[in-house]
Design a protein around this motif. Structure first.
Motif, PDB file in Angstrom:
ATOM      1  N   LYS A 266       0.826  -1.215   0.000  1.00  0.00           N
ATOM      2  CA  LYS A 266       0.000   0.000   0.000  1.00  0.00           C
ATOM      3  C   LYS A 266       0.856   1.259   0.000  1.00  0.00           C
ATOM      4  CE  LYS A 266      -2.702  -0.461   3.547  1.00  0.00           C
ATOM      5  NZ  LYS A 266      -3.776  -0.551   4.546  1.00  0.00           N
TER       6      LYS A 266
ATOM      7  N   ASP B  40      10.483  -2.753   2.332  1.00  0.00           N
ATOM      8  CA  ASP B  40      10.005  -2.087   1.112  1.00  0.00           C
ATOM      9  C   ASP B  40      10.795  -0.808   0.876  1.00  0.00           C
ATOM     10  OD1 ASP B  40       8.750   0.316   2.305  1.00  0.00           O
ATOM     11  OD2 ASP B  40       7.369  -1.148   3.216  1.00  0.00           O
TER      12      ASP B  40
ATOM     13  N   LYS C  76       7.233   4.938   0.947  1.00  0.00           N
ATOM     14  CA  LYS C  76       7.332   6.307   1.459  1.00  0.00           C
ATOM     15  C   LYS C  76       7.895   6.400   2.878  1.00  0.00           C
ATOM     16  CE  LYS C  76       3.374   8.132   2.668  1.00  0.00           C
ATOM     17  NZ  LYS C  76       2.335   8.337   3.593  1.00  0.00           N
TER      18      LYS C  76
ATOM     19  N   TYR D  91      -4.043   3.847  14.811  1.00  0.00           N
ATOM     20  CA  TYR D  91      -3.023   4.848  14.503  1.00  0.00           C
ATOM     21  C   TYR D  91      -2.624   4.757  13.028  1.00  0.00           C
ATOM     22  CZ  TYR D  91       0.674   8.176  15.176  1.00  0.00           C
ATOM     23  OH  TYR D  91       1.437   9.305  15.092  1.00  0.00           O
TER      24      TYR D  91
ATOM     25  N   VAL E 230      -0.520   7.177   9.968  1.00  0.00           N
ATOM     26  CA  VAL E 230       0.272   8.389   9.750  1.00  0.00           C
ATOM     27  C   VAL E 230      -0.545   9.386   8.934  1.00  0.00           C
ATOM     28  CG1 VAL E 230       2.379   9.318   8.719  1.00  0.00           C
ATOM     29  CG2 VAL E 230       2.412   7.109   9.908  1.00  0.00           C
ATOM     30  N   ASP E 231      -1.112   8.889   7.890  1.00  0.00           N
ATOM     31  CA  ASP E 231      -1.867   9.767   7.013  1.00  0.00           C
ATOM     32  C   ASP E 231      -3.278   9.184   6.890  1.00  0.00           C
ATOM     33  OD1 ASP E 231      -2.995  11.175   4.993  1.00  0.00           O
ATOM     34  OD2 ASP E 231      -1.247  11.110   3.661  1.00  0.00           O
TER      35      ASP E 231
ATOM     36  N   GLY F 243      -7.509   1.171   4.626  1.00  0.00           N
ATOM     37  CA  GLY F 243      -6.838   0.893   5.903  1.00  0.00           C
ATOM     38  C   GLY F 243      -7.662   1.390   7.079  1.00  0.00           C
TER      39      GLY F 243
ATOM     40  N   GLY G  57      -4.365  -3.005  11.453  1.00  0.00           N
ATOM     41  CA  GLY G  57      -3.540  -4.102  10.948  1.00  0.00           C
ATOM     42  C   GLY G  57      -2.337  -4.400  11.819  1.00  0.00           C
ATOM     43  N   LEU G  58      -1.529  -3.385  12.107  1.00  0.00           N
ATOM     44  CA  LEU G  58      -0.306  -3.623  12.873  1.00  0.00           C
ATOM     45  C   LEU G  58      -0.623  -3.972  14.329  1.00  0.00           C
ATOM     46  CD1 LEU G  58       2.257  -1.016  11.502  1.00  0.00           C
ATOM     47  CD2 LEU G  58       2.136  -3.470  11.073  1.00  0.00           C
ATOM     48  N   ALA G  59      -1.737  -3.430  14.834  1.00  0.00           N
ATOM     49  CA  ALA G  59      -2.135  -3.786  16.204  1.00  0.00           C
ATOM     50  C   ALA G  59      -2.396  -5.291  16.289  1.00  0.00           C
ATOM     51  CB  ALA G  59      -3.373  -3.009  16.613  1.00  0.00           C
TER      52      ALA G  59
ATOM     53  N   MET H 139      10.214  -4.247   8.485  1.00  0.00           N
ATOM     54  CA  MET H 139       9.557  -4.866   9.637  1.00  0.00           C
ATOM     55  C   MET H 139      10.272  -6.171   9.911  1.00  0.00           C
ATOM     56  SD  MET H 139       6.865  -3.234  10.714  1.00  0.00           S
ATOM     57  CE  MET H 139       5.968  -1.795  10.206  1.00  0.00           C
TER      58      MET H 139
HETATM   59  N1  LIG Z   1       5.416  -0.376   5.112  1.00  0.00           N
HETATM   60  C1  LIG Z   1       4.953   0.801   5.516  1.00  0.00           C
HETATM   61  N2  LIG Z   1       5.360   1.948   4.905  1.00  0.00           N
HETATM   62  C2  LIG Z   1       4.912   3.127   5.321  1.00  0.00           C
HETATM   63  N3  LIG Z   1       4.045   3.319   6.310  1.00  0.00           N
HETATM   64  C3  LIG Z   1       3.601   2.245   6.954  1.00  0.00           C
HETATM   65  C4  LIG Z   1       4.023   0.936   6.596  1.00  0.00           C
HETATM   66  N4  LIG Z   1       3.434   0.064   7.408  1.00  0.00           N
HETATM   67  C5  LIG Z   1       2.660   0.795   8.240  1.00  0.00           C
HETATM   68  N5  LIG Z   1       2.754   2.087   7.988  1.00  0.00           N
HETATM   69  C6  LIG Z   1       2.074   3.179   8.706  1.00  0.00           C
HETATM   70  O1  LIG Z   1       1.578   2.663   9.901  1.00  0.00           O
HETATM   71  C7  LIG Z   1       0.173   2.869   9.989  1.00  0.00           C
HETATM   72  C8  LIG Z   1      -0.473   1.720  10.723  1.00  0.00           C
HETATM   73  O2  LIG Z   1      -0.445   0.555   9.937  1.00  0.00           O
HETATM   74  P1  LIG Z   1      -1.649  -0.435  10.039  1.00  0.00           P
HETATM   75  O3  LIG Z   1      -1.880  -0.684  11.460  1.00  0.00           O
HETATM   76  O4  LIG Z   1      -1.371  -1.593   9.160  1.00  0.00           O
HETATM   77  O5  LIG Z   1      -2.873   0.431   9.511  1.00  0.00           O
HETATM   78  P2  LIG Z   1      -3.462   0.596   8.051  1.00  0.00           P
HETATM   79  O6  LIG Z   1      -4.834   0.114   8.157  1.00  0.00           O
HETATM   80  O7  LIG Z   1      -3.390   2.058   7.780  1.00  0.00           O
HETATM   81  O8  LIG Z   1      -2.628  -0.214   7.138  1.00  0.00           O
HETATM   82  C9  LIG Z   1      -0.274   3.026   8.588  1.00  0.00           C
HETATM   83  O9  LIG Z   1      -1.404   3.845   8.504  1.00  0.00           O
HETATM   84  C10 LIG Z   1       0.898   3.722   7.934  1.00  0.00           C
HETATM   85  O10 LIG Z   1       0.838   5.108   8.153  1.00  0.00           O
END
Ligand SMILES: Nc1ncnc2c1ncn2[C@@H]1O[C@H](COP(=O)(O)OP(=O)(O)O)[C@@H](O)[C@H]1O
Ligand SMILES: [Mg+2]
Length: 462
Positions: free
Chosen positions: A359, A384, A387, A402, A404-405, A414, A418-420, A445
């Motif tokens: 993404k 990756d 950005k 949480y 970033v954008d 999103g 996901g990361l949680a 990661m």
């Molecule tokens: N590989 C990545 N490159 C850039 N930003 C990332 C990456 N993985 C996660 N992020 C940042 O971390 C945030 C949280 O990730 P995640 O929990 O997976 O939520 P999302 O549903 O936005 O994917 C993302 O919104 C993004 O801003």
């Protein structure tokens, strides 16, 4: 009032136990002392009586003339003892005081076996009128009497002292025990009050540190619990606020477009329905994610570990998704690695990580998925060249919701969950995840598998 009583319950119990023990001990000691002292005192009386009668006897043995006998009687006429000299037939020769019934009674008793040392013939100082000793000499006996009233008075005086000492000990013990039990119970009572307040939701309570012992540790634990609970409470309300916020956006879309579609009957409807469908799909994804997280929170989340070939899983499940954005995914993984983990959850982890990498990457860039053993631990790395994540956001990306954008993430579907979820799964396996990222350069990661959970089949066969 009843509250106060209740609060002091523990100190009362401690006090009572101490008190019973102390009073028993004190009572025993005092009783023992009393008995012994009385015995000694009475024995002294007997002895002095006997010594006295023996000394008269000695005089009479040496000078057995009426004068000497008379002198013996005169000697005792001023003292509080009474002397009576009898001849061999127990006829009174002389007495320092007129005989009364008590004395006659004693004299009339058979003397029995008697040595030159003499003996105590009446010992019952408590209920007879006299105590008496007898010393034999060749022409008769010397009897000495002492009025038991004197002995009784002596003992009762002593008893009086004992009573005073006993009452004093009782009083002092009582006061000391009240103070002591208060001191002992105070931390407990305070902690009880504090926990009650905490249970009512007042987390501002202070529990002072008393000591480093068990009580101190208990206070510390309560403090920690209160802090944790406070944290959880804040987290929960934040989480609920986020959920309602996140649900609102897609629902607003759905409602808005549904409304439009309802009102006009033109061909545009399909576009609107598509949007509605997409938003509904996002919602259902999010709810699924939330459901997953809720399960993990309740600890009912169970990892079902099994042995499966890692490479096959990666190859079959993941490749097609990356083709349409012209992003090249390179998988570097030994083909015969066996992994012991929950395959479904593990797949969820890998998909989430790759999904993020995909993404947040531009077309024509590379993504690497590497599984390798380094420094004695297995690592799964997703790298990756997208950005990246700003440094100030990096510590928070594993938190729920949480992003970033926000708008950009949303446009990709999103939810910030996901990361949680990834983190929960990784930690449920007792593994560890770490994110490294530079803005504009890319993100890495890294999951560390501890404890040799990966078995290399080839190596195992050898
Ligand atoms: N590989 C990545 N490159 C850039 N930003 C990332 C990456 N993985 C996660 N992020 C940042 O971390 C945030 C949280 O990730 P995640 O929990 O997976 O939520 P999302 O549903 O936005 O994917 C993302 O919104 C993004 O801003
Ligand atoms: Mg994601």
């Amino acid at each position: 009032m009843t509250k106060l009583k209740h609060l002091n319950h523990i100190s009362f119990k401690i006090g009572l136990i101490f008190f019973v023990i102390m009073i028993d001990l004190e009572g025993f000691v005092i009783y023992f002392l009393h008995q012994n002292i009385v015995k000694e005192r009475v024995k002294d009386e007997f002895n002095s009586l006997l010594v006295r009668s023996n000394s008269h006897r000695d005089v009479l043995e040496q000078y057995n003339d009426p004068d000497s006998i008379h002198r013996v009687a005169v000697m005792e006429s001023k003292s509080d003892l009474i002397v009576i000299v009898l001849n061999g037939n127990k006829k009174s020769i002389i007495a320092s005081r007129p005989l009364d019934r008590g004395m006659r009674n004693i004299i009339s008793k058979p003397v029995g076996k008697i040595t030159h040392k003499g003996k105590i013939i009446e010992k019952h100082w408590e209920d007879e009128k006299y105590i008496a000793s007898v010393s034999p000499f060749k022409n008769g006996y010397v009897y000495m009497f002492k009025d038991t009233k004197q002995v009784q008075q002596l003992i009762s005086q002593m008893n009086h002292h004992f009573w005073i000492a006993g009452l004093l000990a009782f009083g002092i013990t009582l006061i000391l025990i009240i103070l002591l039990s208060r001191i002992l119970a105070r931390p407990l009572i305070n902690m009880k009050v504090a926990t009650k307040k905490i249970a009512k939701g007042d987390l501002s309570v202070e529990i002072p540190v008393y000591s480093k012992d068990e009580l101190g540790q208990l206070a510390e634990s309560i403090r920690t619990l209160a802090r944790e609970w406070n944290h959880l409470r804040e987290e929960r309300s934040e989480f609920l606020a986020s959920i309602s916020h996140e649900l609102r956006t897609p629902l607003t879309y759905i409602k808005g477009y549904a409304d439009i579609a309802r009102k006009n009957n033109c061909a545009d409807n399909e576009t609107y329905l598509n949007i509605i469908y997409e938003e509904a799909a996002k919602l259902s994804d999010m709810i699924q994610n939330l459901f997953d997280l809720a399960k993990m929170d309740r600890n009912s989340f169970q990892i079902q570990k099994q042995n499966f070939p890692l490479f096959q899983m990666l190859k079959h499940k993941l490749s097609p998704a990356f083709q349409n954005k012209r992003i090249i995914l390179t998988v570097k993984c030994h083909p015969s690695i066996q992994l012991i983990a929950d395959p479904v959850r593990f797949e969820q982890v890998v998909i989430n990580l790759l999904d993020n990498a995909y993404k947040y990457s531009e077309p024509h860039t590379n993504i690497f998925l590497t599984v390798k053993k380094a420094d004695g631990a297995w690592k799964l790395i997703v790298q990756d060249h997208g950005k990246g994540i700003p440094e100030e956001d990096l510590p928070y990306i594993f938190e729920r919701f949480y992003r970033v954008d926000k708008s950009r993430s949303r446009s990709f579907g999103g939810t910030g969950l996901g990361l949680a979820i990834v983190k929960e799964i990784v930690e449920a396996h007792n593994w560890h995840i770490h994110a490294d990222s530079r803005e504009g350069i890319g993100t890495t990661m890294e999951i560390r598998f501890q404890g040799g959970d990966i078995i290399e089949e080839a190596a195992a066969r050898r």
